[in-house]
Design an enzyme around this catalytic site. Structure first.
Site, short mmCIF file in Angstrom:
data_model
loop_
_atom_site.label_atom_id
_atom_site.label_comp_id
_atom_site.label_asym_id
_atom_site.label_seq_id
_atom_site.Cartn_x
_atom_site.Cartn_y
_atom_site.Cartn_z
N ASP A 158 -12.64 16.09 1.65
CA ASP A 158 -13.43 17.15 2.27
C ASP A 158 -14.83 16.70 2.63
O ASP A 158 -15.46 17.29 3.50
CB ASP A 158 -13.49 18.36 1.34
N GLY B 117 -8.79 22.71 4.37
CA GLY B 117 -8.76 21.32 4.82
C GLY B 117 -9.97 21.06 5.71
O GLY B 117 -10.26 21.84 6.63
N LYS C 204 -9.89 17.41 -3.42
CA LYS C 204 -9.37 18.43 -4.32
C LYS C 204 -9.41 17.94 -5.77
O LYS C 204 -9.06 16.80 -6.06
CB LYS C 204 -7.94 18.79 -3.92
#
Length: 369
Positions: free
Chosen positions: A249, A55, A260
């Site tokens: 991200d 994360g 993701k």
């Protein structure tokens, strides 16, 4: 410690001896709750690279504390500055996509080298790393405050009936320090007693949704249902999703979003079904240099064995990894994809909600002009 024991309230913290950094090994969840000590830079790099921590905000905080560890271990060396700078570069290379990693490392490194005495360098490293962690906590709290209004609006429009939110991967407190990004508005809505339900994408190949987001929501008592990654479009077509909230991200300030892998497909389905698609992030996750996410954001390619194999809990309590792909089949493992700004309804940030475009983002962050 098992997953039924009282869980830590953060995924990373400084041990009582003020020397060790401790983390939850997120690879072990949800079946076992394992705490790992970090005392060397090699361990920090392994924790990031092997996704014991993951994360974007948490990777940034872990990198920041990694500099503290590097300073601590270099104090007795004659080449103190050269050694610390070398270790900082190594930490920044642990994973390529999350922009927070370099940001966190560079901030602590700058604080360290603003001092001259080694003891002052160590104190500066700890103070700056701790400050970054607390800033991310406050940023995520404020993301929740700003984002909950979106959920409240849908709840009113539905006459108080259940608001169904779909999320992908894990952008909860396990990915941050507290509150989470995508989950922060959800938790705030739950606290306000809004009737809310979360569709949790399993998120292959490492199943961060099924393993981590479901575990988090269960710990809080938030109603949720785990679904296969490919079920989201079907749910949207049948009116079973009111909004999508994901994390990121790295996002460009022009609105492109790296998250993701699979996020792009959710955004396409949301657009086709007129469902709002929001991205929740702190300002530390914006890349203020990049303007074209698809062309410029580096996409990590991970070990193909993560695709070939899957872990699960056996009836006797053992966690085992099994192969699900024929031995002679190749596998590709792209960890992220990029969702273009045109598919993003808006960003939920610590300063408010804005459209996914250069002018809208810079209106919230004018100091970045």
């Amino acid at each position: 410690m098992t997953a039924t024991d009282p869980a830590p309230t953060r995924p990373i913290w400084l041990a009582d001896d003020k020397k060790r950094v401790q983390i939850i090994d997120q690879r072990m969840l949800p079946h076992n709750l394992v705490i790992v000590d970090l005392t060397t830079v090699d361990q920090v790099i392994e924790a990031i690279g092997e996704m014991m921590v993951r994360g974007a905000p948490l990777i940034g905080v872990t990198g920041a504390f990694g500099v503290f560890i590097a300073v601590q271990n270099a104090l007795e060396r004659g080449d103190f500055e050269a050694q610390v700078r070398k270790e900082c570069l190594r930490i920044k290379e642990a994973r390529p996509t999350a922009v927070n990693l370099a940001w966190g490392v560079d901030r602590v490194c700058a604080a360290v080298f603003s001092k001259t005495l080694p003891a002052d360098c160590l104190a500066a490293a700890l103070a700056e790393a701790s400050a970054i962690a607390e800033e991310e906590v406050d940023n995520c709290r404020r993301i929740g405050v700003h984002g909950v209004g979106l959920i409240e609006t849908i709840s009113r429009q539905k006459g108080g009936k259940t608001v169904n939110v779909l999320t992908h991967c894990n952008a909860g407190w396990l990915a941050c320090v507290e509150h989470g990004t995508a989950t922060a508005p959800i938790y705030k809505a739950f606290e306000k007693r809004i009737d809310i339900h979360v569709w949790v994408d399993e998120t292959r190949p490492l199943n961060q949704g099924a393993r981590l987001t479901a575990w988090e929501l269960g710990q809080r008592g938030v109603a949720h249902t785990v679904i296969t990654d490919n079920a989201g479009g079907h749910l949207m077509q049948h009116g079973m999703v009111d909004m999508v909230i994901v994390g990121t991200d790295r996002s460009t300030y022009t609105g492109d979003v790296a998250n993701k892998v699979g996020t792009y497909l959710k955004a396409l389905a949301a657009r086709d079904n007129n469902i709002p698609f929001y991205v929740a992030l702190p300002s530390s996750t914006f890349d203020w240099e990049m303007t074209d996410g698809l062309a410029q954001i580096p996409i990590e390619e991970r070990n193909p064995d993560e695709v070939r194999c899957v872990e699960g809990l056996c009836p006797d309590g053992r966690v085992e990894k099994v192969r699900i792909v024929p031995e002679n089949s190749r596998a590709a493992n792209y960890a992220f994809d990029v969702t273009p700004a045109r598919l993003v309804t808006g960003f939920i940030t610590e300063r408010g909600v804005c459209g996914a475009g250069r002018d809208q983002v810079l209106a919230l962050f004018p100091e970045k002009r």
